[in-house]
Design an enzyme around this catalytic site. Structure first.
Site, PDB file in Angstrom:
ATOM      1  N   GLU A  50      17.574   8.639  -2.097  1.00 24.28           N
ATOM      2  CA  GLU A  50      17.278  10.071  -2.019  1.00 24.28           C
ATOM      3  C   GLU A  50      18.547  10.925  -2.031  1.00 24.28           C
ATOM      4  O   GLU A  50      18.527  12.059  -2.495  1.00 24.28           O
ATOM      5  CB  GLU A  50      16.437  10.385  -0.775  1.00 24.28           C
ATOM      6  CG  GLU A  50      14.994   9.897  -0.871  1.00 24.28           C
ATOM      7  CD  GLU A  50      14.815   8.452  -0.424  1.00 24.28           C
ATOM      8  OE1 GLU A  50      15.845   7.779  -0.142  1.00 24.28           O
ATOM      9  OE2 GLU A  50      13.666   7.991  -0.359  1.00 24.28           O
ATOM     10  N   PHE A 112       4.423   7.021  12.334  1.00 26.23           N
ATOM     11  CA  PHE A 112       5.147   6.183  11.387  1.00 26.23           C
ATOM     12  C   PHE A 112       5.798   7.068  10.318  1.00 26.23           C
ATOM     13  O   PHE A 112       5.144   7.933   9.755  1.00 26.23           O
ATOM     14  CB  PHE A 112       4.188   5.172  10.735  1.00 26.23           C
ATOM     15  CG  PHE A 112       4.865   4.326   9.691  1.00 26.23           C
ATOM     16  CD1 PHE A 112       5.879   3.442  10.037  1.00 26.23           C
ATOM     17  CD2 PHE A 112       4.499   4.427   8.353  1.00 26.23           C
ATOM     18  CE1 PHE A 112       6.513   2.672   9.072  1.00 26.23           C
ATOM     19  CE2 PHE A 112       5.133   3.669   7.383  1.00 26.23           C
ATOM     20  CZ  PHE A 112       6.135   2.790   7.745  1.00 26.23           C
ATOM     21  N   GLN A 113       7.058   6.848  10.061  1.00 21.68           N
ATOM     22  CA  GLN A 113       7.843   7.609   9.078  1.00 21.68           C
ATOM     23  C   GLN A 113       7.827   9.111   9.336  1.00 21.68           C
ATOM     24  O   GLN A 113       7.750   9.905   8.409  1.00 21.68           O
ATOM     25  CB  GLN A 113       7.371   7.293   7.658  1.00 21.68           C
ATOM     26  CG  GLN A 113       7.652   5.841   7.298  1.00 21.68           C
ATOM     27  CD  GLN A 113       7.635   5.577   5.812  1.00 21.68           C
ATOM     28  OE1 GLN A 113       6.858   6.177   5.082  1.00 21.68           O
ATOM     29  NE2 GLN A 113       8.492   4.664   5.359  1.00 21.68           N
ATOM     30  N   LYS A 162       0.986  15.541   4.836  1.00 23.74           N
ATOM     31  CA  LYS A 162       0.103  14.807   3.930  1.00 23.74           C
ATOM     32  C   LYS A 162      -1.296  15.428   3.859  1.00 23.74           C
ATOM     33  O   LYS A 162      -1.877  15.540   2.773  1.00 23.74           O
ATOM     34  CB  LYS A 162      -0.001  13.353   4.411  1.00 23.74           C
ATOM     35  CG  LYS A 162      -0.810  12.477   3.485  1.00 23.74           C
ATOM     36  CD  LYS A 162      -0.568  11.008   3.783  1.00 23.74           C
ATOM     37  CE  LYS A 162      -1.336  10.172   2.770  1.00 23.74           C
ATOM     38  NZ  LYS A 162      -0.907   8.778   2.792  1.00 23.74           N
ATOM     39  N   MET A 478      43.181   8.681  -0.726  1.00 15.94           N
ATOM     40  CA  MET A 478      43.565   9.906  -0.035  1.00 15.94           C
ATOM     41  C   MET A 478      43.819   9.650   1.444  1.00 15.94           C
ATOM     42  O   MET A 478      44.742  10.211   2.036  1.00 15.94           O
ATOM     43  CB  MET A 478      42.485  10.973  -0.216  1.00 15.94           C
ATOM     44  CG  MET A 478      42.897  12.335   0.294  1.00 15.94           C
ATOM     45  SD  MET A 478      44.445  12.895  -0.423  1.00 15.94           S
ATOM     46  CE  MET A 478      43.852  13.964  -1.733  1.00 15.94           C
TER      47      MET A 478
HETATM   48  C1  TPP Z   1      31.060  10.226   2.793  1.00 13.00           C
HETATM   49  C2  TPP Z   1      32.509  10.303   3.096  1.00 13.00           C
HETATM   50  N1  TPP Z   1      33.058   9.425   3.949  1.00 13.00           N
HETATM   51  C3  TPP Z   1      34.390   9.479   4.221  1.00 13.00           C
HETATM   52  C4  TPP Z   1      35.184  10.416   3.642  1.00 13.00           C
HETATM   53  C5  TPP Z   1      36.680  10.493   3.973  1.00 13.00           C
HETATM   54  N2  TPP Z   1      37.478  10.225   2.767  1.00 13.00           N
HETATM   55  C6  TPP Z   1      38.029  11.208   2.028  1.00 13.00           C
HETATM   56  S1  TPP Z   1      38.851  10.634   0.700  1.00 13.00           S
HETATM   57  C7  TPP Z   1      38.512   9.040   1.106  1.00 13.00           C
HETATM   58  C8  TPP Z   1      39.020   7.915   0.255  1.00 13.00           C
HETATM   59  C9  TPP Z   1      38.418   7.911  -1.084  1.00 13.00           C
HETATM   60  O1  TPP Z   1      38.825   6.760  -1.756  1.00 13.00           O
HETATM   61  P1  TPP Z   1      38.501   6.570  -3.282  1.00 13.00           P
HETATM   62  O2  TPP Z   1      37.117   6.940  -3.585  1.00 13.00           O
HETATM   63  O3  TPP Z   1      38.939   5.203  -3.705  1.00 13.00           O
HETATM   64  O4  TPP Z   1      39.384   7.679  -3.976  1.00 13.00           O
HETATM   65  P2  TPP Z   1      40.970   7.843  -4.112  1.00 13.00           P
HETATM   66  O5  TPP Z   1      41.412   8.765  -3.028  1.00 13.00           O
HETATM   67  O6  TPP Z   1      41.581   6.487  -4.015  1.00 13.00           O
HETATM   68  O7  TPP Z   1      41.122   8.459  -5.462  1.00 13.00           O
HETATM   69  C10 TPP Z   1      37.769   8.981   2.284  1.00 13.00           C
HETATM   70  C11 TPP Z   1      37.348   7.738   2.930  1.00 13.00           C
HETATM   71  C12 TPP Z   1      34.552  11.340   2.767  1.00 13.00           C
HETATM   72  N3  TPP Z   1      35.226  12.325   2.170  1.00 13.00           N
HETATM   73  N4  TPP Z   1      33.232  11.234   2.495  1.00 13.00           N
END
Ligand code: TPP
Lengths: 564, 158
Positions: A50, A112-113, A162, A478
């Protein structure tokens, strides 16, 4: 004519011109799915999660300007939409999410749900509804679309028990929507517009700061006209990419944490800032007390709550940007001091051009490693800037913003406000559904792509030919960057020891997979991948140590940039 | 600074939590909140008392205005208003304290609404200051229970 609530629901969508619904079935919405079966006007696209469905509706909305629609069941189906709804909320994207709910008599009984999705989604929707009678469905649905798409747009949720879907009523779609507590103000006050013009023309170092609001109000043409008429240098936020042509000499690029040197210096030295459809987010302002220390601020926004929220504003203008900018253009045409103004500000533009020359966006090429920035540059070169780009979140997102040039609105779709990993692939699918003829590319990270990779199955099932380019650095790039800079290189849980073989994974889903491991092959592999039919994953092994620069450390002023 | 905010809303379920959520979502305390139907049964009026610096309160007022079921928002602070609060208080009433309780009821124009062998329940309305003063006088005599409605306010005149 009497119809069931479920039939009324489908009929209303059809009559409102909804063509595509992204969704996932379940017990509470079974009757809707029965009514949808072989329905000719409303097409349902089955997603695999979803969250994916909501991001698709969101990508559809961002690419097309229409309202995206999604349909899910009660309980877990509904709660799975929350991240997608919050993403759309933060970026003001018009979507309507329909959720099933347990029968009215069971609500509140831990049935439920059952989940109180109206309560859960309250802080992240523009508005939401629990429909109590089948006869109310057409009115509520029409209102939901109206509220989602007007004023400052945003997500609206409609929860449908529902028994309401099973019971019957007469179908009457009201002609007009009248919500007395909701009357967005579109017209900017002429006096304020005049004050803004006067302030602007009295400046010596003006800068336009444009945000996603420009794109949402379809005011790019007006913004360009005004900016060019007055030769105003302009910087855009991440959300504002494409609101003004990135290749225009007046464009300074993005500002903020990973903004360009010239944009951040422009803001820091400006004497007047014209903020249009932007909200002074902390990723943009850096240390707020030292943001634009010399500037008076004119702020135009449709949402009065955005004005005076983070910074002191000298001339607030509440209204639709299109209307306000038109008034400003008209005013500019009638004034004699415009030529003198352009003359007087030419030195400022030279200064900015100089900063751009001395500190351009750049990176250090390496012989044996693929630089991610290079990959993005190649994507730009091959697509000639004609693709719709979506991104995941992280370094990939910033490089996609920095090294691809966006000349048109609705060509860069990214989760700006919430920063949602897993956004890019489903958003790309939604965008591609809205814009079937276009090349749609998700620039992804290896971690983010794994958050909604299952939607590849959706792309394959419906023949949606999105291309995913993974800048595969095998790390949570990042986060690793922050650890490198601010945590003495202690890479706590940011190195992914196990990464799937994305080429095999693509094939497992029935898509095509390509890989590039050397700089020399990047261009040809990208070309091959973009030319291939159907959904494609292109896995590019990039330098894991590469960082995003410039960078303003969190909480520092914009002038304190770490440079390459 | 303390603010008394009056809000006209559609009389439908969920409005209260939308309004309250705006305050709680910002870590903001509501000191009191009253809500009931107006002369138009489709519309309710809420009176909320809260405090905070001007910028935050301005933001809250704008956010309240933005809620779809909200029809009108007025900040009564610094304007000419009449406000009242109702309190029900149960006090100990034995032979020692009864005369003093009755005297205070008389002075404050309060009313006994329930009598039990060892307690009176008293009703009193008034501005916040008067209510506080009354309770302060009763306290040494032995208060068993207090319920206050919180403030309702209306603009003066016209
Ligand atoms: C749902 C979610 N969880 C955690 C984060 C924190 N976060 C920001 S950037 C990142 C790393 C992303 O890694 P990747 O997708 O490999 O991209 P890169 O920075 O290596 O290009 C994380 C964990 C986020 N932005 N969103």
């Amino acid at each position: 004519m009497q119809m069931t609530g479920a039939e009324i629901f489908v009929r209303t969508l059809a009559d409102l011109g909804v063509e595509t619904v992204f969704g996932y079935p379940g017990g509470a919405v079974l009757h809707i799915y029965d009514a949808l079966f072989q329905h000719t006007k409303v097409r349902h696209m089955l997603c695999r999660h979803e969250q994916g469905a909501v991001h698709m509706a969101d990508g559809y909305a961002r690419a097309s300007g229409k309202t995206g629609v999604c349909l899910v069941t009660s309980g877990p189906g509904a709660t799975n939409t929350v991240t997608g709804i919050a993403t759309a909320y933060m970026d003001s994207i018009p979507i309507v999410v329909f959720s099933g709910q347990v029968p009215t008599l069971l609500i509140g009984n831990d049935a439920f749900q059952e989940a109180d999705i109206v309560g859960i989604s309250r802080p992240c929707t523009k508005h939401n509804y629990l429909v109590k009678e089948a006869k109310d469905l057409p009115r509520v649905i029409k209102e939901a679309f109206y509220i989602a798409s007007t004023g400052r747009p945003g997500p609206v949720l409609v929860d449908m028990p529902k028994d309401v879907l099973v019971s019957s009523a007469r179908y009457v779609l009201p002609d007009k929507v009248d919500v007395r507590g909701y009357k967005p103000n579109y017209e900017g006050h002429p006096k304020q517009v005049e004050s803004a013009m006067r302030m602007l023309l009295s400046s010596e170092r003006p800068v336009v700061y444009a945000g996603g609001g420009v794109i949402l109000s379809n005011a790019s043409a007006e913004l360009s006209e005004l900016t060019r008429a007055l030769s105003l240098p302009i910087t855009t936020t991440l959300m504002g990419m494409g609101a003004f042509p990135g290749s225009d000499p007046l464009c300074l690029g993005m500002l903020g944490m990973h903004g360009t040197y010239q944009a951040n210096m422009a803001i820091s030295n400006a004497d007047v800032i014209l903020a249009v459809g932007a909200r002074f987010d902390d990723r943009v302002t850096g240390k707020i007390d030292e943001f634009a220390p010399h500037a008076k601020i004119v702020h135009i926004d449709i949402d009065p709550t955005s004005i005076q929220k983070n910074v002191r504003v000298d001339v607030p203008i509440v209204g639709d940007l299109k209307d306000v900018l038109r008034k400003m253009i008209k005013s500019a045409k009638g004034r004699k001091d415009v030529a003198a103004f352009r003359e007087k500000t030419s030195e400022w533009r030279e200064q900015l051009a100089d900063w751009a020359k001395t500190h351009p966006l750049s990176y250090k090429p390496a012989k044996d490693k693929i630089k991610p920035q290079y990959v993005v540059e190649q994507i730009y070169r091959i697509t000639k800037g004609n693709a719709i780009i979506t991104t995941e979140v992280g370094q990939n997102q910033m490089w996609a913003a920095q090294f691809y040039t966006y000349d048109k609105p609705r060509t860069f779709l990214t989760s700006g406000g919430l920063g949602t990993m897993g956004y890019g692939l489903p958003a790309a699918i939604g965008a591609q559904v809205a814009m079937p003829g276009r090349l749609v590319i998700d620039i992804a990270g290896d971690a983010s792509i794994q958050m909604n990779i299952q939607e590849l199955a959706t792309a394959v099932q419906f023949g949606v030919p999105v291309k995913v380019v993974i800048l595969n650095n095998r790390v949570l790039g990042m986060v690793r960057q922050w650890q490198e800079l601010f945590f003495q290189g202690k890479y706590s849980e940011t190195i992914q020891p196990k990464i799937p073989d994305f080429v095999l994974l693509a094939e497992a889903y029935g898509a095509k997979g390509f890989r590039a491991t050397k700089t020399e092959e990047v261009a040809s592999v990208l070309k091959k991948g973009f030319a291939a039919e159907g959904p494609v994953i292109i896995d590019v092994e990039v330098d894991p140590e590469e960082m995003v620069y410039p960078m303003v450390p969190a909480g520092a002023p914009l002038t304190k940039m770490l440079l390459v | 600074m303390r603010h008394t905010i009056s809000i006209l809303v559609e009389n439908e379920f969920g409005v209260l939590s939308r309004v309250a959520g705006l305050f709680s979502g910002r870590g903001f305390n509501i000191e009191s909140l009253c809500v009931a139907e107006t002369e138009d049964p489709q519309v309710s009026r809420m009176t909320i008392v809260t405090s905070g610096n001007d910028q935050i309160v301005e933001q809250i007022l704008k956010q309240l205005n933005k809620l779809i079921p909200v029809l009108k928002v007025v900040d009564f602070t610094g304007t000419d208003t009449v406000d009242r609060e109702l309190v029900l208080v149960k006090v100990k009433a034995d032979n020692d304290t009864k005369p003093e309780v009755l005297r205070l009821i008389d002075i404050f124009r309060a009313k006994i609404v329930d009598v039990a062998p060892r307690a009176y329940t008293i009703e009193m309305t008034g501005g916040e200051g008067k209510v506080n003063a009354f309770l302060q006088m009763l306290r040494p005599l032995g208060i068993k229970d207090i319920v206050r409605t919180g403030k309702v306010a209306i603009s003066r005149g016209m």
